[in-house]
Enzyme design. Structure first.
Site, PDB file in Angstrom:
ATOM      1  N   SER A 127       4.943   7.037  12.131  1.00 28.39           N
ATOM      2  CA  SER A 127       5.042   6.117  10.993  1.00 28.39           C
ATOM      3  C   SER A 127       6.057   6.626   9.988  1.00 28.39           C
ATOM      4  O   SER A 127       6.216   7.829   9.803  1.00 28.39           O
ATOM      5  CB  SER A 127       3.663   6.005  10.308  1.00 28.39           C
ATOM      6  OG  SER A 127       3.806   5.360   9.057  1.00 28.39           O
ATOM      7  N   TYR A 151      -3.331  10.348   5.943  1.00 29.97           N
ATOM      8  CA  TYR A 151      -2.874   9.551   7.105  1.00 29.97           C
ATOM      9  C   TYR A 151      -1.447   9.960   7.465  1.00 29.97           C
ATOM     10  O   TYR A 151      -1.168  10.317   8.610  1.00 29.97           O
ATOM     11  CB  TYR A 151      -2.931   8.052   6.786  1.00 29.97           C
ATOM     12  CG  TYR A 151      -2.122   7.231   7.750  1.00 29.97           C
ATOM     13  CD1 TYR A 151      -0.865   6.735   7.379  1.00 29.97           C
ATOM     14  CD2 TYR A 151      -2.584   6.991   9.033  1.00 29.97           C
ATOM     15  CE1 TYR A 151      -0.098   6.015   8.277  1.00 29.97           C
ATOM     16  CE2 TYR A 151      -1.824   6.263   9.932  1.00 29.97           C
ATOM     17  CZ  TYR A 151      -0.578   5.784   9.549  1.00 29.97           C
ATOM     18  OH  TYR A 151       0.179   5.073  10.440  1.00 29.97           O
ATOM     19  N   LYS A 155       0.123  12.125  10.841  1.00 27.14           N
ATOM     20  CA  LYS A 155       1.233  11.699  11.710  1.00 27.14           C
ATOM     21  C   LYS A 155       2.298  12.810  11.777  1.00 27.14           C
ATOM     22  O   LYS A 155       2.821  13.125  12.841  1.00 27.14           O
ATOM     23  CB  LYS A 155       1.860  10.408  11.179  1.00 27.14           C
ATOM     24  CG  LYS A 155       0.972   9.172  11.308  1.00 27.14           C
ATOM     25  CD  LYS A 155       0.739   8.788  12.757  1.00 27.14           C
ATOM     26  CE  LYS A 155       0.006   7.472  12.884  1.00 27.14           C
ATOM     27  NZ  LYS A 155      -0.245   7.080  14.283  1.00 27.14           N
TER      28      LYS A 155
HETATM   29  C1  WQD Z   1       4.064  -3.812   1.176  1.00 27.52           C
HETATM   30  C2  WQD Z   1       4.505  -4.319  -0.188  1.00 27.52           C
HETATM   31  C3  WQD Z   1       3.081  -3.612  -1.978  1.00 27.52           C
HETATM   32  C4  WQD Z   1      -0.423  -5.937  -0.689  1.00 27.52           C
HETATM   33  C5  WQD Z   1       1.681   0.499   4.515  1.00 27.52           C
HETATM   34  C6  WQD Z   1       1.240   1.870   4.860  1.00 27.52           C
HETATM   35  C7  WQD Z   1       2.075   2.450   5.952  1.00 27.52           C
HETATM   36  C8  WQD Z   1       2.267   1.502   7.121  1.00 27.52           C
HETATM   37  C9  WQD Z   1       2.650   0.117   6.674  1.00 27.52           C
HETATM   38  C10 WQD Z   1       0.923   2.352   8.954  1.00 27.52           C
HETATM   39  C11 WQD Z   1       4.400  -3.268  -1.278  1.00 27.52           C
HETATM   40  C12 WQD Z   1       3.045  -5.136  -1.820  1.00 27.52           C
HETATM   41  C13 WQD Z   1       0.846  -5.375  -0.750  1.00 27.52           C
HETATM   42  C14 WQD Z   1      -0.840  -6.840  -1.707  1.00 27.52           C
HETATM   43  C15 WQD Z   1       1.286  -6.572  -2.782  1.00 27.52           C
HETATM   44  N1  WQD Z   1       1.091   1.452   7.911  1.00 27.52           N
HETATM   45  N2  WQD Z   1       1.686  -5.701  -1.772  1.00 27.52           N
HETATM   46  N3  WQD Z   1       0.039  -7.121  -2.716  1.00 27.52           N
HETATM   47  O1  WQD Z   1       2.419   0.074   1.487  1.00 27.52           O
HETATM   48  O2  WQD Z   1       4.723  -0.440   2.465  1.00 27.52           O
HETATM   49  O3  WQD Z   1       2.954   0.526   3.929  1.00 27.52           O
HETATM   50  O4  WQD Z   1       1.697  -0.290   5.689  1.00 27.52           O
HETATM   51  O5  WQD Z   1       1.722   3.132   9.381  1.00 27.52           O
HETATM   52  O6  WQD Z   1       1.390   3.588   6.400  1.00 27.52           O
HETATM   53  O7  WQD Z   1       1.434   2.675   3.719  1.00 27.52           O
HETATM   54  O8  WQD Z   1       2.756  -1.827   3.150  1.00 27.52           O
HETATM   55  O9  WQD Z   1       1.904  -4.115   3.249  1.00 27.52           O
HETATM   56  O10 WQD Z   1       0.581  -2.388   1.916  1.00 27.52           O
HETATM   57  O11 WQD Z   1       2.773  -3.220   1.034  1.00 27.52           O
HETATM   58  O12 WQD Z   1       2.060  -6.863  -3.724  1.00 27.52           O
HETATM   59  O13 WQD Z   1      -1.978  -7.384  -1.716  1.00 27.52           O
HETATM   60  O14 WQD Z   1       3.651  -5.398  -0.589  1.00 27.52           O
HETATM   61  O15 WQD Z   1       3.097  -3.234  -3.346  1.00 27.52           O
HETATM   62  O16 WQD Z   1       5.467  -3.441  -2.181  1.00 27.52           O
HETATM   63  P1  WQD Z   1       3.254  -0.383   2.647  1.00 27.52           P
HETATM   64  P2  WQD Z   1       1.905  -2.917   2.357  1.00 27.52           P
END
Ligand code: WQD
Length: 341
Positions: A127, A151, A155
């Site tokens: 990841s 997490y 990895k």
């Molecule tokens: C994306 C964007 C949030 C939810 C995560 C894990 C990472 C990987 C992928 C496994 C950000 C915004 C999100 C919401 C929002 N998983 N958001 N409202 O944090 O980039 O990565 O998933 O490997 O380990 O950390 O993905 O989809 O949570 O967020 O505004 O209800 O959407 O702030 O900018 P992230 P995400």
């Protein structure tokens, strides 16, 4: 790589099931090992309908050495794609010991079974969170490691374990595939992401608001230094990601020992851009409010995908609009995922 049997641990999961479809389409016989802790047996039935070929299911846990020993004794496994593991960043902060036990311990159990069975081809589901808050974007594979959650640290640890095992066993070839943000669903709408409980990630949350399962989306901050103030990420379609695994298998013999490869589009998309694309896909507005920044979030984050193209001859094809259209087809057909009656 010759079309010999591939073991896919966690093959009933979101990325695992999509990868099984692409493996079968490419002519690989597949054996899936899954404990269904965070997946559903119906996903395997759907994969069987989507792609012809040999798919065997073993229900079991990658931490169970006896189960693995039986599996390698009964099946002639030429390569392993290892998805099985825990992946909720927030949960890992609350239960670090569980994440190290399953993600690191489970991989060690798998490696020991592979060494005993003389299986030396390994593709690991890593990841981009191993990078933490990147010092530069796009993020290259040699960017410093700074994982911020147990997490992400698990990895990074597994990558180190596999690198050392590959050094100690010159016949081994390992691909460490670092995913950015997997999104989307198979074009059929028959398989897709099916999170248990309220989704942490943006795409499944937006999809559940669009289908009426959730009331509104909270945008975690709109004061970031990005083109519209909302967070920017590298959203890679899960089918592109799955095809990246087939490409890794096909080029594994040419790689040296353990090789890290980013799997991303190399193009960032903001939360607002995802929201607008999803409204276009579902044909109606999606209710949203702006809330405070989410602790641990970074502003901008996307891959430098040059290594994947150079070493694997692979690049992502699908954009955010396509990912939203495919997600909407899956979510609207199966509002409760694989549990939809
Ligand atoms: C994306 C964007 C949030 C939810 C995560 C894990 C990472 C990987 C992928 C496994 C950000 C915004 C999100 C919401 C929002 N998983 N958001 N409202 O944090 O980039 O990565 O998933 O490997 O380990 O950390 O993905 O989809 O949570 O967020 O505004 O209800 O959407 O702030 O900018 P992230 P995400």
């Amino acid at each position: 790589m010759a079309r010999k049997t591939v073991l896919v641990t966690g093959g009933a999961g979101y990325i695992g099931s999509h990868t099984c479809v692409e493996l079968l389409n490419a002519g690989f016989p597949v054996v899936v090992l899954d404990n269904f802790r965070n997946s559903h047996p119906e996903a395997i039935e759907r994969v069987r309908k989507l792609a012809a070929g040999s798919l065997k299911l073993v229900t079991g846990d990658v931490c169970d050495s006896a189960c693995l020993e039986r599996l390698f004794a009964e099946e002639s496994i030429a390569a392993v794609i290892h998805f099985a593991g825990l992946k909720a960043v927030g949960e890992s902060v609350a239960k670090p010991e569980l994440y190290y036990r399953v993600n690191v311990g489970g991989t060690l159990t798998l490696i020991e079974a592979m060494l005993k069975a003389q299986c030396s081809r390994f593709v690991f589901s890593s990841s981009a969170t191993v990078y933490g808050d990147p010092q530069e974007v796009p993020v290259p594979e040699n960017a410093r490691f700074a994982p911020e959650s147990p997490y992400g640290a698990s990895k990074a640890m597994v990558e180190r374990v596999l690198t050392d095992v590959a050094k100690a066993n010159p016949s081994w070839r390992v691909a460490l595939l670092r995913y950015f943000n997997p999104v989307g669903a198979h074009v059929s709408g028959e398989i897709g992401e099916d999170p248990l409980g309220p989704p942490d990630n943006l795409f499944p949350y937006v999809a559940q608001v669009a289908v009426g399962k959730r009331e509104y989306l909270t945008i975690h901050g709109n004061d970031y230094p990005t083109r519209d103030g909302t967070g920017e990420r590298d959203y890679i379609h899960v089918v592109d990601l799955a095809r990246g695994h087939v490409a890794a298998l096909d080029h594994l013999d040419e790689l040296h020992a353990a090789t890290a490869i980013n799997l991303g589009r190399g193009i960032g998309g903001t939360v607002m851009e995802v929201l607008r694309a999803f409204e276009k896909a579902c044909g109606h507005p999606i209710k949203h409010v702006v809330g405070p920044r989410r602790p641990g979030d970074v502003a901008r984050y996307f891959a430098d995908p040059a290594q994947a193209e150079k070493l694997l001859g692979w690049r992502a094809e699908f954009d955010i609009e396509r990912a939203c259209a495919d997600t909407w087809r899956w979510q609207s057909r199966y509002p409760d995922g694989f549990r939809t009656r």
